[in-house]
Design a protein around this motif. Structure first.
Motif, PDB file in Angstrom:
ATOM      1  N   ILE A  47      41.983   2.462  20.813  1.00 17.68           N
ATOM      2  CA  ILE A  47      41.340   2.453  22.123  1.00 17.68           C
ATOM      3  C   ILE A  47      40.995   1.023  22.541  1.00 17.68           C
ATOM      4  O   ILE A  47      41.002   0.680  23.726  1.00 17.68           O
ATOM      5  CB  ILE A  47      40.096   3.380  22.128  1.00 17.68           C
ATOM      6  CG1 ILE A  47      39.491   3.494  23.556  1.00 17.68           C
ATOM      7  CG2 ILE A  47      39.022   2.879  21.186  1.00 17.68           C
ATOM      8  CD1 ILE A  47      40.328   4.258  24.504  1.00 17.68           C
ATOM      9  N   ASP A  48      40.743   0.205  21.516  1.00 17.96           N
ATOM     10  CA  ASP A  48      40.386  -1.183  21.832  1.00 17.96           C
ATOM     11  C   ASP A  48      41.510  -1.910  22.574  1.00 17.96           C
ATOM     12  O   ASP A  48      41.264  -2.796  23.379  1.00 17.96           O
ATOM     13  CB  ASP A  48      40.031  -1.954  20.559  1.00 17.96           C
ATOM     14  CG  ASP A  48      38.748  -1.394  19.957  1.00 17.96           C
ATOM     15  OD1 ASP A  48      37.958  -0.821  20.741  1.00 17.96           O
ATOM     16  OD2 ASP A  48      38.558  -1.504  18.735  1.00 17.96           O
ATOM     17  N   ILE A  49      42.745  -1.490  22.247  1.00 13.89           N
ATOM     18  CA  ILE A  49      43.881  -2.124  22.922  1.00 13.89           C
ATOM     19  C   ILE A  49      43.815  -1.874  24.419  1.00 13.89           C
ATOM     20  O   ILE A  49      44.130  -2.737  25.229  1.00 13.89           O
ATOM     21  CB  ILE A  49      45.214  -1.608  22.331  1.00 13.89           C
ATOM     22  CG1 ILE A  49      45.302  -2.095  20.884  1.00 13.89           C
ATOM     23  CG2 ILE A  49      46.412  -2.085  23.138  1.00 13.89           C
ATOM     24  CD1 ILE A  49      46.453  -1.548  20.114  1.00 13.89           C
ATOM     25  N   LEU A 143      28.796   3.670  35.781  1.00 10.16           N
ATOM     26  CA  LEU A 143      29.398   2.354  35.515  1.00 10.16           C
ATOM     27  C   LEU A 143      28.567   1.578  34.479  1.00 10.16           C
ATOM     28  O   LEU A 143      29.110   0.899  33.606  1.00 10.16           O
ATOM     29  CB  LEU A 143      29.530   1.551  36.814  1.00 10.16           C
ATOM     30  CG  LEU A 143      30.613   2.058  37.791  1.00 10.16           C
ATOM     31  CD1 LEU A 143      30.577   1.259  39.073  1.00 10.16           C
ATOM     32  CD2 LEU A 143      32.004   2.017  37.167  1.00 10.16           C
ATOM     33  N   LEU A 144      27.262   1.710  34.580  1.00 10.81           N
ATOM     34  CA  LEU A 144      26.375   1.058  33.601  1.00 10.81           C
ATOM     35  C   LEU A 144      26.642   1.597  32.204  1.00 10.81           C
ATOM     36  O   LEU A 144      26.777   0.856  31.223  1.00 10.81           O
ATOM     37  CB  LEU A 144      24.922   1.326  34.003  1.00 10.81           C
ATOM     38  CG  LEU A 144      23.859   0.620  33.157  1.00 10.81           C
ATOM     39  CD1 LEU A 144      23.863  -0.865  33.487  1.00 10.81           C
ATOM     40  CD2 LEU A 144      22.482   1.218  33.423  1.00 10.81           C
ATOM     41  N   TRP A 149      29.350   0.746  26.822  1.00 11.47           N
ATOM     42  CA  TRP A 149      30.417   1.143  25.894  1.00 11.47           C
ATOM     43  C   TRP A 149      31.406  -0.002  25.709  1.00 11.47           C
ATOM     44  O   TRP A 149      31.781  -0.357  24.591  1.00 11.47           O
ATOM     45  CB  TRP A 149      31.112   2.400  26.453  1.00 11.47           C
ATOM     46  CG  TRP A 149      32.225   2.911  25.597  1.00 11.47           C
ATOM     47  CD1 TRP A 149      32.114   3.708  24.507  1.00 11.47           C
ATOM     48  CD2 TRP A 149      33.622   2.637  25.764  1.00 11.47           C
ATOM     49  NE1 TRP A 149      33.335   3.971  23.976  1.00 11.47           N
ATOM     50  CE2 TRP A 149      34.286   3.315  24.724  1.00 11.47           C
ATOM     51  CE3 TRP A 149      34.376   1.894  26.681  1.00 11.47           C
ATOM     52  CZ2 TRP A 149      35.668   3.280  24.572  1.00 11.47           C
ATOM     53  CZ3 TRP A 149      35.746   1.857  26.545  1.00 11.47           C
ATOM     54  CH2 TRP A 149      36.380   2.547  25.490  1.00 11.47           C
ATOM     55  N   ILE A 150      31.780  -0.621  26.843  1.00  9.99           N
ATOM     56  CA  ILE A 150      32.747  -1.730  26.777  1.00  9.99           C
ATOM     57  C   ILE A 150      32.169  -2.888  25.970  1.00  9.99           C
ATOM     58  O   ILE A 150      32.859  -3.494  25.142  1.00  9.99           O
ATOM     59  CB  ILE A 150      33.131  -2.176  28.205  1.00  9.99           C
ATOM     60  CG1 ILE A 150      34.048  -1.118  28.826  1.00  9.99           C
ATOM     61  CG2 ILE A 150      33.848  -3.533  28.181  1.00  9.99           C
ATOM     62  CD1 ILE A 150      34.453  -1.418  30.234  1.00  9.99           C
ATOM     63  N   ASP A 151      30.888  -3.148  26.205  1.00  7.22           N
ATOM     64  CA  ASP A 151      30.259  -4.230  25.444  1.00  7.22           C
ATOM     65  C   ASP A 151      30.323  -3.969  23.939  1.00  7.22           C
ATOM     66  O   ASP A 151      30.589  -4.858  23.152  1.00  7.22           O
ATOM     67  CB  ASP A 151      28.810  -4.414  25.881  1.00  7.22           C
ATOM     68  CG  ASP A 151      28.707  -5.450  26.993  1.00  7.22           C
ATOM     69  OD1 ASP A 151      29.703  -6.180  27.198  1.00  7.22           O
ATOM     70  OD2 ASP A 151      27.657  -5.513  27.664  1.00  7.22           O
ATOM     71  N   PHE A 152      30.115  -2.736  23.575  1.00  7.41           N
ATOM     72  CA  PHE A 152      30.207  -2.373  22.153  1.00  7.41           C
ATOM     73  C   PHE A 152      31.617  -2.572  21.607  1.00  7.41           C
ATOM     74  O   PHE A 152      31.816  -2.855  20.442  1.00  7.41           O
ATOM     75  CB  PHE A 152      29.761  -0.917  21.932  1.00  7.41           C
ATOM     76  CG  PHE A 152      28.294  -0.810  21.672  1.00  7.41           C
ATOM     77  CD1 PHE A 152      27.749  -1.280  20.475  1.00  7.41           C
ATOM     78  CD2 PHE A 152      27.450  -0.254  22.621  1.00  7.41           C
ATOM     79  CE1 PHE A 152      26.377  -1.184  20.241  1.00  7.41           C
ATOM     80  CE2 PHE A 152      26.091  -0.156  22.390  1.00  7.41           C
ATOM     81  CZ  PHE A 152      25.547  -0.621  21.205  1.00  7.41           C
ATOM     82  N   ARG A 153      32.574  -2.413  22.494  1.00 11.17           N
ATOM     83  CA  ARG A 153      33.975  -2.540  22.099  1.00 11.17           C
ATOM     84  C   ARG A 153      34.449  -3.993  22.189  1.00 11.17           C
ATOM     85  O   ARG A 153      35.640  -4.247  22.070  1.00 11.17           O
ATOM     86  CB  ARG A 153      34.843  -1.677  23.034  1.00 11.17           C
ATOM     87  CG  ARG A 153      34.626  -0.195  22.794  1.00 11.17           C
ATOM     88  CD  ARG A 153      35.497   0.284  21.674  1.00 11.17           C
ATOM     89  NE  ARG A 153      34.943   1.477  21.076  1.00 11.17           N
ATOM     90  CZ  ARG A 153      35.414   2.023  19.959  1.00 11.17           C
ATOM     91  NH1 ARG A 153      36.437   1.480  19.336  1.00 11.17           N
ATOM     92  NH2 ARG A 153      34.861   3.096  19.463  1.00 11.17           N
TER      93      ARG A 153
END
Lengths: 307, 285
Positions: A47-49, A143-144, A149-153
């Motif tokens: 998923i990171d990709i 969005l927040l 989630w994105i920050d964690f990734r």
């Protein structure tokens, strides 16, 4: 006059709490769905990709993708809003007779015109505006949520989301849609108000009967489908998206997608507000709504229930 | 024009049924008029016409306005309690005050709050959470806080216990009424309001059968409690109504000099309830 109208509108919100409860419930469902969605998405391999891929997309493409997500989030609200409007208008002049408070409301120095107008305005302006505010809040919340989630990734939420979201375009288009929809459907709103004003019981049944029976009768008696077609066109073919062809791009092959990614596509650009406002069917509909509303005012004023 | 309410040949029909039949009367400022009649006599219809809630034939003027056509102006100067149940059940007391403050130019919120402080009603409560008596208290409080010229009460205390009823009328006189204000009231519990009325009007089958100031009643009407022997003599004076009570006759007379009946038995002024029965039943006889 304006002060009384504002007080009457406030009264509608006090009485019909569903006006904000319904969109809030939808918002909660959407927020929870986005949370569970994250949990599911975490299980996807590599998923990171995807995060990296999104980072490498051009900003306009990210904007379109995010706007698409926001449209997806908004659609259930639009659906819920229309259901709410149906139930609200059917109840608006019926409830005060059912609980016998009508005599109290009529003891106040407000005319029947002002009162019925407040119900119409609630349906065509207040409900859409409340829905709009809650849609915006839901967008921000989701969005927040995704940002975290994105920050964690390891992605940059600022870059991926906040710098790319076409907020103004998306929200303006949403507001236009929310306000245009009740205008387009106003003949139904007027009819529901009228039914609400005269029906002694089951306004929903009374309101639905001709919508269902008239096309059937027409078909049986004359073999034609004019009524059915009129109702169908009115119900689903709002002429606000005259530039709908652009939307086809979304459903075509990858080449197009690339073209799309490089164009400045906006939701507002998909709408033809001028064409909508110039459409004679819109004004015909508003006229029908006006006639039904006048009938509702007449009924409220002249009904003589011998108590 | 001096009358606050002036009705000339007012009629209202529902199909073939004449609910109000050619009624004429005047109500002056500063009076408390009791409108008394059996069920279906046309009281409520008449009040609805006065309040502009229904159209009628004839000429009806309330505060110099045509009630049906100038209802909005009228409602700034008229209040009514049609029944205890009419306040919307979902509304909070504070919302009700907010609302009235915005729409009613003559509503004083301070006054309403003052009056409500004397009761157990909480501003945060919804009407549905209040007892029936409290709802009436609330309704009377907000109406008292409206500087209106005419108050119309249609069975305002129906379904209330005696304590609330007494309190209601007490508050009505103490907090609401003054010589600038006028009240029209209908109720079945005539005996409870008899003492506060200045005027009384009986209505039966849509027609006015009596319209009088309370002060004039003793002059116009007399009740004789006579033994059966004397009753025969008394009957020659054409009583409007008679009944038997404990072996004696009670005869009601209209427009007769009390001296003429002296010696035939005990004379007294009929109370409103008895007079009402005498007028309504006497008419039917």
């Amino acid at each position: 006059m304006i002060q009384s109208q504002l007080a009457l509108l406030k009264r509608e919100i006090w009485e019909h709490r569903a006006i904000f409860v319904v969109p809030v419930v939808v918002a909660v469902v959407m927020a929870l769905t986005s949370l569970t969605g994250q949990v599911t998405i975490n299980d996807i391999e590599h998923i990171d990709i995807a995060v990296v891929g999104a980072t490498n997309m051009p900003e306009s493409a990210r904007g379109i993708a995010l706007s698409g997500i926001m449209v997806g989030l908004s659609s259930p609200f639009v659906f819920a809003m229309w259901i709410l409007t149906i139930f609200y208008t059917l109840d608006s002049l019926y409830a005060e007779r059912k609980d016998r408070s009508i005599l109290f409301w009529r003891s106040i120095p407000c005319t029947d015109f002002e009162t019925v107008l407040s119900k119409l305005l609630t349906a065509v302006i207040v409900i859409p505006l409340v829905t709009f505010v809650i849609i915006m809040a839901t967008h921000l919340l989701v969005l927040l949520n995704v940002s975290i989630w994105i920050d964690f990734r390891g992605g940059s939420a600022w870059h991926l989301i906040w710098a790319s979201v076409p907020f103004i375009d998306n929200w303006t288009a949403t507001l236009v849609l929310l306000l245009a929809l009740p205008l387009w459907l106003s003949p139904f709103i007027g009819w529901f108000l009228f039914v609400s004003a005269f029906s002694k019981r089951s306004p929903l049944l009374i309101a639905a009967s001709p919508i269902v029976l008239l096309p059937l009768l027409e078909k049986i008696l004359f073999g034609s489908v004019v009524v059915a077609e009129t109702l169908f066109v009115r119900a689903v073919k709002m002429p606000l998206f005259a530039g709908l062809d652009n939307m086809d791009l979304l459903f075509q092959g990858e080449d197009h997608l690339e073209t799309l990614a490089n164009t400045e596509l906006s939701l507002l650009g998909l709408m033809d507000l001028g064409g909508f406002l110039a459409n004679p069917n819109l004004w015909l509909g508003l006229l029908v709504c006006g006639l039904f509303t006048a009938a509702a005012i007449y009924v409220r004023r002249y009904r003589d229930e011998n108590l | 024009m001096t009358s606050l309410v002036s009705a000339r040949n007012v009629s209202k029909s529902f199909g073939n049924f004449r609910a109000v039949d050619d009624v004429s009367f005047d109500i002056e400022k500063g009076r408390i008029m009791g409108l008394i009649g059996p069920n279906g006599a046309g009281k409520t219809t008449l009040l609805k016409a006065v309040l502009g809630l229904t159209d009628c034939q004839g000429s009806l003027s309330v505060l110099g306005l045509d009630p049906f056509r100038q209802r909005k102006e009228l409602m700034q100067n008229i209040c009514f309690i049609a029944d205890v149940a009419v306040l919307p059940r979902w509304i909070r007391v504070s919302q009700l005050l907010d609302f009235l403050q915005s729409v009613h130019p003559k509503f004083s919120r301070t006054r309403a709050e003052e009056l409500l402080q004397k009761t157990d009603i909480n501003a945060k409560s919804k009407v549905r959470e209040l007892s029936k008596g409290m709802v009436t208290q609330l309704h009377l409080s907000i109406i008292t806080a409206i500087d209106a010229k005419l108050l119309v009460l249609d069975e305002p205390t129906i379904g209330l216990d005696i304590i609330f009823r007494k309190e209601f009328y007490g508050n009505l006189l103490n907090d609401y009424f003054d010589e600038e204000r006028t009240i029209i009231i209908t109720t079945h519990q005539v005996e409870e309001i008899e003492n506060l009325l200045t005027d009384v009007m009986f209505i039966n089958h849509g027609k006015v059968v009596l319209d009088s100031q309370m002060d004039d009643i003793p002059e116009k009407y007399v009740e004789l409690l006579a033994s059966t022997d004397n009753a025969a003599t008394a009957q020659t004076f054409n009583p409007i109504y008679e009944k038997d009570v404990f072996g004696k006759k009670v005869l009601t007379f209209e427009g007769i000099d009390r001296d003429q009946l002296a010696g035939l038995g005990e004379l007294r002024t009929p109370d409103i309830a008895d007079l009402f029965v005498a007028k309504v039943k006497g008419e039917a006889a």
